[in-house]
Scaffold this active site. Sequence first.
Site, PDB file in Angstrom:
ATOM      1  N   LEU A 166       0.867  -1.171   0.000  1.00 48.08           N
ATOM      2  CA  LEU A 166       0.000   0.000   0.000  1.00 48.08           C
ATOM      3  C   LEU A 166       0.906   1.223   0.000  1.00 48.08           C
ATOM      4  O   LEU A 166       1.981   1.211   0.603  1.00 48.08           O
ATOM      5  CB  LEU A 166      -0.911   0.039   1.229  1.00 48.08           C
ATOM      6  CG  LEU A 166      -2.039  -0.986   1.324  1.00 48.08           C
ATOM      7  CD1 LEU A 166      -2.776  -0.812   2.650  1.00 48.08           C
ATOM      8  CD2 LEU A 166      -3.008  -0.856   0.165  1.00 48.08           C
ATOM      9  N   ASP A 167       0.476   2.289  -0.671  1.00 51.75           N
ATOM     10  CA  ASP A 167       1.246   3.524  -0.634  1.00 51.75           C
ATOM     11  C   ASP A 167       1.428   3.987   0.809  1.00 51.75           C
ATOM     12  O   ASP A 167       0.594   3.712   1.682  1.00 51.75           O
ATOM     13  CB  ASP A 167       0.534   4.632  -1.408  1.00 51.75           C
ATOM     14  CG  ASP A 167       0.461   4.345  -2.904  1.00 51.75           C
ATOM     15  OD1 ASP A 167       1.270   3.537  -3.386  1.00 51.75           O
ATOM     16  OD2 ASP A 167      -0.403   4.945  -3.569  1.00 51.75           O
ATOM     17  N   LYS A 168       2.499   4.728   1.049  1.00 48.34           N
ATOM     18  CA  LYS A 168       2.785   5.240   2.385  1.00 48.34           C
ATOM     19  C   LYS A 168       1.568   5.948   2.986  1.00 48.34           C
ATOM     20  O   LYS A 168       1.225   5.733   4.143  1.00 48.34           O
ATOM     21  CB  LYS A 168       3.972   6.198   2.326  1.00 48.34           C
ATOM     22  CG  LYS A 168       4.281   6.909   3.637  1.00 48.34           C
ATOM     23  CD  LYS A 168       5.408   7.901   3.486  1.00 48.34           C
ATOM     24  CE  LYS A 168       5.643   8.682   4.777  1.00 48.34           C
ATOM     25  NZ  LYS A 168       6.731   9.685   4.634  1.00 48.34           N
ATOM     26  N   THR A 225      -1.625   5.712   2.158  1.00 50.14           N
ATOM     27  CA  THR A 225      -2.895   4.991   2.065  1.00 50.14           C
ATOM     28  C   THR A 225      -3.020   4.088   3.286  1.00 50.14           C
ATOM     29  O   THR A 225      -2.074   3.381   3.634  1.00 50.14           O
ATOM     30  CB  THR A 225      -2.960   4.146   0.780  1.00 50.14           C
ATOM     31  OG1 THR A 225      -2.904   5.008  -0.354  1.00 50.14           O
ATOM     32  CG2 THR A 225      -4.232   3.326   0.721  1.00 50.14           C
TER      33      THR A 225
END
Length: 344
Positions: free
Chosen positions: A168-170, A172
């Site tokens: 997951l993106d930082k 998100t």
Amino acid sequence: MILTPPPNSADLPFDPDFDDEIDPDFASAEGADRSPITLALSPEVCGQRLDKVVAALVPQFSRSRIQLWFEGGHVTVDGKPARGKDTAYGDETVVITPQAAPEDTAYTPEPVNLDIVYEDADIMVINKPAGLVVHPGAGNWSGTLLNGLLHHCPQLANVPRAGIVHRLDKDTSGLMVVGKTLAAQTDLVRQLQARTVKREYFALVWGTPHLSGTIDSPMGRHPRDRVKMAVSTSMNAKPAITHYERIATGMLDRKPVSLVQCRLETGRTHQIRVHMQSIGFGLVGDAVYGKTHLASAFHRQALQARRLGLTHPSTGEHVEWVVPLAQDFAELLARAGIEEPEAI
């Protein structure tokens, strides 16, 4: 956790393009378990290339990793180093001594506060907060989810990337699954490749999209900004499919916003952010893909992985988890006059 009859993943299509969420360094979930493996070949394999025979007998390791072990002298036949191109005769004893790749053991356990939603002997489900980087990389070599996993469960030092199979993106928040054993990690990666993992996200977007729709737009690197992704017609673009449904509408800073539920078929880098922007509905707070003049409305992209469903690697049962929205996301919805939907 909800138990229902499992789908038969063997009947589902295999996606030859790995999701970008699956780190390429461990997409095959190759193991750091270095116990020797002994194989007694049978006459049925007579005449076949030895590397193909070995790969078929130890499917938990990728062919590229096995080939490196052949080249390094870590595969023997009747006590002597073997070559992958040798011919099998069907009466040999093959001994494989698995070797760890340098990156498999390059990380240090660190105490990190983990929100563990579920854990058993095979898997762990984490509710990742926004701001937490998933694994070490340039500029983030400590304090990552991976470091915390190694501290919480030291046995994960024997599993590539501490069992992490997707990202997951930082900024998100939401659900991620971790394989606690090599076998579980391998199974989870294959489920992701086969598109049988259920991933649903909530996103708050500017504007009012249609009640529902499907965005089937291939993605690739942005032609001018290589840090960004974009919808693309390039030959190098990869398939990307997002299904969305408008859940509720509201007003934020006197501008219309919509809470959207997104379901992923593929997991390209920044897929939801790029796809929603491509149809004119950028995410609130997304300073990279959203409306830059409105970026100050929220301190991160308003995106959360809210639901995760998969087939348990050991039991074969379909399991699902749903988490409430992160506090900052819930507060953002309240500002917009939107009530958080109940989990169904």
